[in-house]
Design a protein around this motif. Structure first.
Motif, short mmCIF file in Angstrom:
data_model
loop_
_atom_site.label_atom_id
_atom_site.label_comp_id
_atom_site.label_asym_id
_atom_site.label_seq_id
_atom_site.Cartn_x
_atom_site.Cartn_y
_atom_site.Cartn_z
N GLN A 68 0.84 -1.20 0.00
CA GLN A 68 0.00 0.00 0.00
C GLN A 68 0.88 1.25 0.00
OE1 GLN A 68 -3.45 0.05 2.69
NE2 GLN A 68 -2.84 -2.00 3.34
N VAL A 69 0.54 2.19 -0.84
CA VAL A 69 1.28 3.45 -0.91
C VAL A 69 0.51 4.51 -0.12
CG1 VAL A 69 2.24 5.23 -2.42
CG2 VAL A 69 2.17 2.84 -3.18
N ILE A 70 1.17 5.05 0.89
CA ILE A 70 0.56 6.04 1.79
C ILE A 70 1.36 7.33 1.66
CG2 ILE A 70 -0.06 6.58 4.17
CD1 ILE A 70 0.31 3.44 4.64
N THR A 71 0.74 8.35 1.12
CA THR A 71 1.44 9.62 0.93
C THR A 71 1.00 10.64 1.97
OG1 THR A 71 1.77 9.30 -1.45
CG2 THR A 71 1.79 11.56 -0.64
N VAL A 72 1.98 11.20 2.66
CA VAL A 72 1.72 12.23 3.67
C VAL A 72 1.95 13.58 3.00
CG1 VAL A 72 2.32 13.09 5.96
CG2 VAL A 72 2.52 10.63 5.45
N PHE A 73 0.91 14.41 3.00
CA PHE A 73 0.98 15.66 2.24
C PHE A 73 0.45 16.82 3.06
CE2 PHE A 73 -0.41 18.83 -0.85
CZ PHE A 73 0.66 18.85 -1.74
N ALA A 74 1.05 17.97 2.87
CA ALA A 74 0.55 19.22 3.44
C ALA A 74 0.99 20.34 2.52
CB ALA A 74 1.11 19.45 4.85
N ALA A 75 0.08 21.26 2.23
CA ALA A 75 0.40 22.35 1.31
C ALA A 75 1.12 23.50 2.01
CB ALA A 75 -0.87 22.86 0.64
N LYS A 76 1.40 23.33 3.29
CA LYS A 76 2.09 24.37 4.05
C LYS A 76 3.16 23.72 4.90
CE LYS A 76 1.36 28.23 7.26
NZ LYS A 76 2.55 27.90 8.08
N GLY A 77 4.35 24.28 4.88
CA GLY A 77 5.43 23.76 5.69
C GLY A 77 5.22 24.06 7.17
N GLY A 78 5.89 23.30 8.01
CA GLY A 78 5.85 23.57 9.44
C GLY A 78 4.67 22.99 10.19
N VAL A 79 3.89 22.12 9.54
CA VAL A 79 2.71 21.56 10.22
C VAL A 79 2.99 20.16 10.77
CG1 VAL A 79 1.14 22.91 8.80
CG2 VAL A 79 1.71 20.57 8.12
N GLY A 80 4.18 19.62 10.55
CA GLY A 80 4.50 18.30 11.07
C GLY A 80 4.37 17.18 10.07
N LYS A 81 4.46 17.51 8.80
CA LYS A 81 4.30 16.50 7.74
C LYS A 81 5.39 15.43 7.82
CE LYS A 81 5.47 18.03 3.78
NZ LYS A 81 6.83 17.38 3.78
N THR A 82 6.65 15.86 7.85
CA THR A 82 7.75 14.90 7.88
C THR A 82 7.76 14.11 9.18
OG1 THR A 82 9.08 16.31 6.42
CG2 THR A 82 10.26 14.67 7.70
N THR A 83 7.50 14.77 10.28
CA THR A 83 7.42 14.07 11.56
C THR A 83 6.34 13.00 11.52
OG1 THR A 83 8.19 16.01 12.79
CG2 THR A 83 6.95 14.37 14.03
N THR A 84 5.21 13.32 10.90
CA THR A 84 4.13 12.35 10.77
C THR A 84 4.56 11.17 9.91
OG1 THR A 84 2.39 14.01 11.08
CG2 THR A 84 1.78 11.99 9.91
N ALA A 85 5.20 11.45 8.78
CA ALA A 85 5.63 10.38 7.88
C ALA A 85 6.59 9.43 8.58
CB ALA A 85 6.27 10.97 6.63
#
Length: 401
Positions: free
Chosen positions: A146-163
């Motif tokens: 399964q491919v799960i993409t973590v996305f956010a259109a604004k930096g600094g919201v914790g996208k990478t930390t979530t991934a």
């Protein structure tokens, strides 16, 4: 050209000067605005001046969102008010800006026009080799990971930390095989947040892009934890330009063949490379925070997903720093973005401490409330999904769009 709707003559003159008199259409009545928008089909931007009544701005934006999704609306206010901003964003206004801040106005309009250009140039599916969340009907889970993409259109919201934390939770101490791909090609942070040495990165695939295979993919991966391998972003941002859409698609397909779960951390932009990843995705995790700028960008992202025909049932909204005392409740967030919150990650000072140490909380403190929230998210959505959760995720419609 920019269309400016402003009833106050002096204010209209100032705005025309700001945008360039020869590059601006100025109208002072609602009828003239509608007529001009209907006539000038190529226009990408409407600026509603501070004299525009909120109800009129909301009504106009709602109509544009449905009939002219590539036409951006920027609303100017003499005083910024959270309630006004919330209502405007819910209606489809892209930006609400202080009318007394020329630099902010120009920046907001530039962002809106850039998004409009991306929407008009959105690519069609071409040679896609894996099932994705674009499919018109929900069917059985496709073969492969399964491919799960973590996305956010604004930096600094914790996208990478979530991934990162989601990938660790999915690996579950080696019980599952997980590949974490850092596709923030210019400014990826997975390496620094995990203390992995970028000796090999996705950039090393460029010379063999036309013949990459599973052996080639595995040579690029950095082992992180039991069951979890990582494909790191390039060290030099310039390398991102040489990584093509097809290479991204091929690497994801190879990862699907070799792993149970592929978690993708993305850049906060709809570039060709990011669209390749989004096209190949089965589940979209959209990360946001309870703040108006972040929620506005999330709403714009959802509109973009609608235009790209990414299934609503495949989208999951994750609210990071969910318990922050910033004046917006979870109910307010759901009303603004018009989507239910499925995952809530609590706020904690231990998160930036862990980031500075380069050790995710799910690794250093598995029992921490933040770690438990990520584990719960991984379990409910992917490791052991139940009917109730699937129904909740599908509440806003199934099938295309």
């Amino acid at each position: 050209m920019t269309i400016v709707y402003e009833q106050w003559q002096q204010q209209a003159k100032q705005l025309a000067t700001l945008f360039g008199i020869e590059e601006t259409h100025v109208v002072s009545t609602a009828d003239s605005l509608v007529e001009l928008v209907n006539t000038e089909r190529a226009e990408q931007l409407v600026v509603l001046g501070p004299s525009t009544p909120l109800a009129e701005a909301v009504g106009f934006s709602e109509q544009c969102r449905v009939r002219r999704p590539t036409l951006g609306v920027v609303l100017l206010r003499q005083h910024l008010d959270v309630n006004v901003m919330t209502e405007a964003i819910r209606a489809g206004v892209r930006e609400v800006v202080d009318a007394n801040d020329p630099a902010a106005i120009l920046a907001a309009c530039a962002r809106s026009q850039d998004l409009s250009r991306q929407l008009e140039a959105k690519p069609k599916l071409n040679g896609q080799t894996v099932p994705s969340a674009r499919t018109p009907e929900d069917g059985p889970e496709p073969m492969g990971g399964q491919v799960i993409t973590v996305f956010a259109a604004k930096g600094g919201v914790g996208k990478t930390t979530t991934a990162i934390n989601l990938a660790v939770a999915l690996a579950d101490g080696g019980r599952h095989k997980v590949c974490l791909m850092d596709l923030d090609l210019a400014f990826g942070d997975v390496a620094i947040l995990t203390q992995l040495s970028p000796e090999r990165t996705i950039a090393d695939a460029i010379p063999v892009a036309d013949r990459i295979d599973e052996t080639g993919l595995r040579s690029l991966l950095a082992p992180y934890r039991s069951g979890l391998d990582v494909l790191l972003a390039p060290v030099q941002p310039a390398a991102a330009e040489d990584i093509g859409r097809q290479l991204i698609s091929d690497l994801i397909q190879l990862a699907r063949d070799a792993f149970e779960y592929v978690v993708i951390d993305t850049a906060s932009a709809f570039s060709e490379q990011m669209l390749a990843a989004l096209d190949a995705t089965h589940h979209y995790l959209l990360v946001t925070t309870p703040e108006i700028p972040s929620l506005k960008n999330t709403r714009v992202t959802l509109d973009m997903f609608d235009l790209l025909d990414y299934r609503k049932a495949a989208r999951t909204l994750v609210l990071n720093r969910a318990d922050s005392k910033v004046g917006l409740s979870s109910g307010d967030v759901e009303k603004i973005v018009r989507m239910p919150i499925v995952g809530s990650i609590p706020s904690s000072r231990d998160v930036p401490v862990a980031a500075n140490a380069g050790v995710p909380l799910t690794v250093s403190s598995p029992s921490h409330p933040v770690s438990q929230a990520y584990k719960d998210l991984a379990t409910r959505l992917f490791l052991n999904p139940n009917v109730a959760d699937l129904q909740k995720r599908s509440r806003f419609g199934r099938g295309r769009g």
